[in-house]
Design an enzyme around this catalytic site. Sequence first.
Site, PDB file in Angstrom:
ATOM      1  N   HIS A 432     -25.424  -7.780   3.532  1.00 37.77           N
ATOM      2  CA  HIS A 432     -26.728  -8.286   3.096  1.00 37.77           C
ATOM      3  C   HIS A 432     -27.824  -7.253   3.369  1.00 37.77           C
ATOM      4  CE1 HIS A 432     -29.731 -11.640   2.578  1.00 37.77           C
ATOM      5  NE2 HIS A 432     -30.456 -10.796   3.300  1.00 37.77           N
ATOM      6  N   GLU A 433     -27.891  -6.782   4.609  1.00 36.22           N
ATOM      7  CA  GLU A 433     -28.967  -5.854   4.962  1.00 36.22           C
ATOM      8  C   GLU A 433     -28.797  -4.496   4.285  1.00 36.22           C
ATOM      9  OE1 GLU A 433     -31.494  -7.059   6.135  1.00 36.22           O
ATOM     10  OE2 GLU A 433     -30.724  -8.916   6.983  1.00 36.22           O
ATOM     11  N   HIS A 436     -30.393  -4.707   0.939  1.00 33.23           N
ATOM     12  CA  HIS A 436     -31.819  -4.399   1.033  1.00 33.23           C
ATOM     13  C   HIS A 436     -32.044  -2.889   1.134  1.00 33.23           C
ATOM     14  CE1 HIS A 436     -33.416  -8.393   1.355  1.00 33.23           C
ATOM     15  NE2 HIS A 436     -32.807  -8.680   2.483  1.00 33.23           N
ATOM     16  N   HIS A 439     -31.442  -1.046  -2.077  1.00 30.12           N
ATOM     17  CA  HIS A 439     -32.527  -1.364  -3.014  1.00 30.12           C
ATOM     18  C   HIS A 439     -33.721  -0.451  -2.735  1.00 30.12           C
ATOM     19  CE1 HIS A 439     -34.989  -4.862  -5.034  1.00 30.12           C
ATOM     20  NE2 HIS A 439     -35.099  -3.725  -5.693  1.00 30.12           N
TER      21      HIS A 439
END
Length: 641
Positions: A432-433, A436, A439
Amino acid sequence: MKWLPVLVSLSLTAGISGAEGMIQPAYSKTAPHATSSTIIPRRNSMNHVPKRSETKVEARWKLEDLFADQAAWDKEFSAAKSLIAKISAFQGTLADPAKLKACFEQEDELSLHVERLYVYANMKHHEDTAEPTYQALSDKSKKLSVETGEALSFITPEVLSLSDDALDKMIANPELATFRHTLEEMRRQKAHILSKNEEALLAQVGNMSSAPGTIFNLLNNADLKFPKVKDENGEEVELTQGRYIQFLESKNRDVRKEAFQAMYDTYGKLKNTIGATLNANVTKNIFYSRARKHDSVLAMSLYGDNIPETVYTNLVDTIHKHLPLMHRYMNLRKKLLGVDKLHMYDLFAPLVEEFDMNITYEDAKKTVKESLKPLGDDYLNVLQHGFDDGWIDVYENEGKRSGAYSWGAFGTHPYVLLNHKDNLNSMFTLTHEMGHALHSYYSDTTQNYRDAQYTIFLAEVASTLNEALLMDYLLDKSTNPKEKMYLLTYYADQFRTTVFRQTMFAEFEKIIHERSEQGESLTPQDLSKIYYDLNVQYYGDDMAVDEDIAMEWARIPHFYNSFYVYKYATGFSAATSFSKQILEEGAPAVERYLGFLKSGGSDFSINILKKAGVDMSSPEPIEQAMSVFESLIGQMEELTK
C-alpha cells in the site's frame, strides 16, 4: 498553497484499527532500507520494544538523502528566511505578466525550501516523538510554514483583483504556460478568496489552527500509556498502539476482550480532554468555512479537490443500500467462530483454525514484487530501487509514530514509514505505502513542481490498486482450502474496514459537523452516542455492539484531518476498477494506469481518473466494489458447506 504539507496516509490495513497513524495537516505534498538480511530480527516476544539506537541502520530510512546533517538543514532554513524577506517586492506588480511569472518562480523556490525543511523535521520527529530536539525542530518548521503562508498571502488576492478579461489573458499567455493550471484554479476559487489583509490574518491564525491536531498527536503517540494485559501464554505484556491489533488477532477470546477493554478504558479516562480537542477541531473548521464563505465545512473540504458534494453523499447512500451485505458477512463470521454472539473484539479473530501466515519483511518484499508484475518492468525497477536505497523505515521502536505513511519532498525520493510485524497485514501495508511512494515518484519525475502535486482524492487509488493486485496474486496461487478461506476473509475484511468502516467514519464526521454548525452541543457523551449508534446500524443484529466501542472516536487520528476518510472508500472503488481493467486487458490498461500515475495534479482529479478509464462521478465504481464483496462472501459460504 504548495508549501503546506500533508502526510498521506495510512494503508487500508491500518484503517482496520482506525487509529494507525496521524495524518498531520500541514504540507500539500502527498507523496504522504536497506533490505539486507541483517534487518532487525523480530524480538520474539511482544514485551520488548527497542530504543531507536538499538535498531539496525539497515532497517532505517536514509533521511541524509534529504539533508546530510543539521548544518545543512540550518543553511536551507536561512535561505528560506531570506526568500521570505524578498517576496514582498512583488506586491503591487502582478498585473504585469513578466512580474507575475517571476513571482511564481520565486514562490516555487521558497515553497520547495519550506517543503524540504518541514518534511525532514517532522520525519525526524516521527522517529522518536518523545525526543525533545526534534520536537523543537518540528515546531520550528511549522512556524516557518505559517510565516511563509503569511508572506505569500498577497499573491492570490492580487491576481484575483484583476478584471476577468485581464485574468483570461494571463491564462492564455504562452509565457505563463507553466502556471496555467494555477491561474485556472485561482479563477475557480475567486468566490472564496478574501482581501489581502484578511488573507494575511488567516495565515497568522495557522499556528492556532494546528493546535487540536498537534495536541492529539502528542497525547496519542507520546504521552498516553496503556496498562499491561495478559498474552496467550498468560504473561503480562504492555499494551501499545502497535500491539493492539496483534492482541485482537489472538485465538484466545479472553486475550482479545482484555486488550479491547483496556484500550477503551484508557481513552475513556481522558474522554473530556479528547472531547474538547475534537470539539476544538470542529470549531476551527467551522471558522474557516464561514470565513471563506462556504455553505458548510463539508463543502469547503471538497472544494479544494473540485469534488461535488454528491460524490460524498452518494457514497454514504450507496453503502447504506448495501449494509445487508455487511450484516451477512457478520453472520458468516459469527458462524465460523462458533459463538452465540459476535463482539467487537472478535472482528480480527482468525477464522481458519491452525492456519498462520508468518511473513518476514524479506519475504513480504519478494511477494509484493511478484504480485506487481502486471504493472510492467519499469514499475518493478523503481519498486526495487525503493526497497534497496533507503526509502523505508521498517520497524517499531520506542516513541516512534504509530501506523504507516508515505511522504517526501519534490526532488528527493519518497519515504515510507512502517511499523512492520511478520504478518499478512504488514505485507499489505508495505505494498500500500509503496503504491503511494511510486505514485509520487512518477508524478515528481514527469510533472513540474506545481503540477506534480496530486490530490488526496487520488492518493488512495495507487496504494489500493497495489493491494488488489497482491490479493489477486495470493488467491490465484492458493491451493489449500484453509489458506484460501484465510485470504478470502482477509479480503472481505478490506471491504469491511476500507469501504464500510471508513464510510461510517465519514458519516460520523458529517453528523458532528452538521450538529455543531446548527449550534447543537458536542459533549463527550454526545460523541459517544452518535458513534455507538452508527456501529449498531453498520454491523447489524448479529453483532453485540459493546459499550466500550462508544469511545473509539477518541482514538481516530483521521478526524483531525477532517473529511479525509471518505477517500479511502472512493479510492478503493477506483482501484477495484483499475485492477479489473489491468488483469483483463493487459498492456493498454497498464499504459492508461501509468499515465494516471504520471499526471500528478495537472488536471482536476475527476478528469484525471476519467482519462485513465474510471468515472468517479457515477456510483458505478462503488457498485462494482460491492459486487466483488458479495462474490467473496459467496465463495466463503461455499467453502463452509
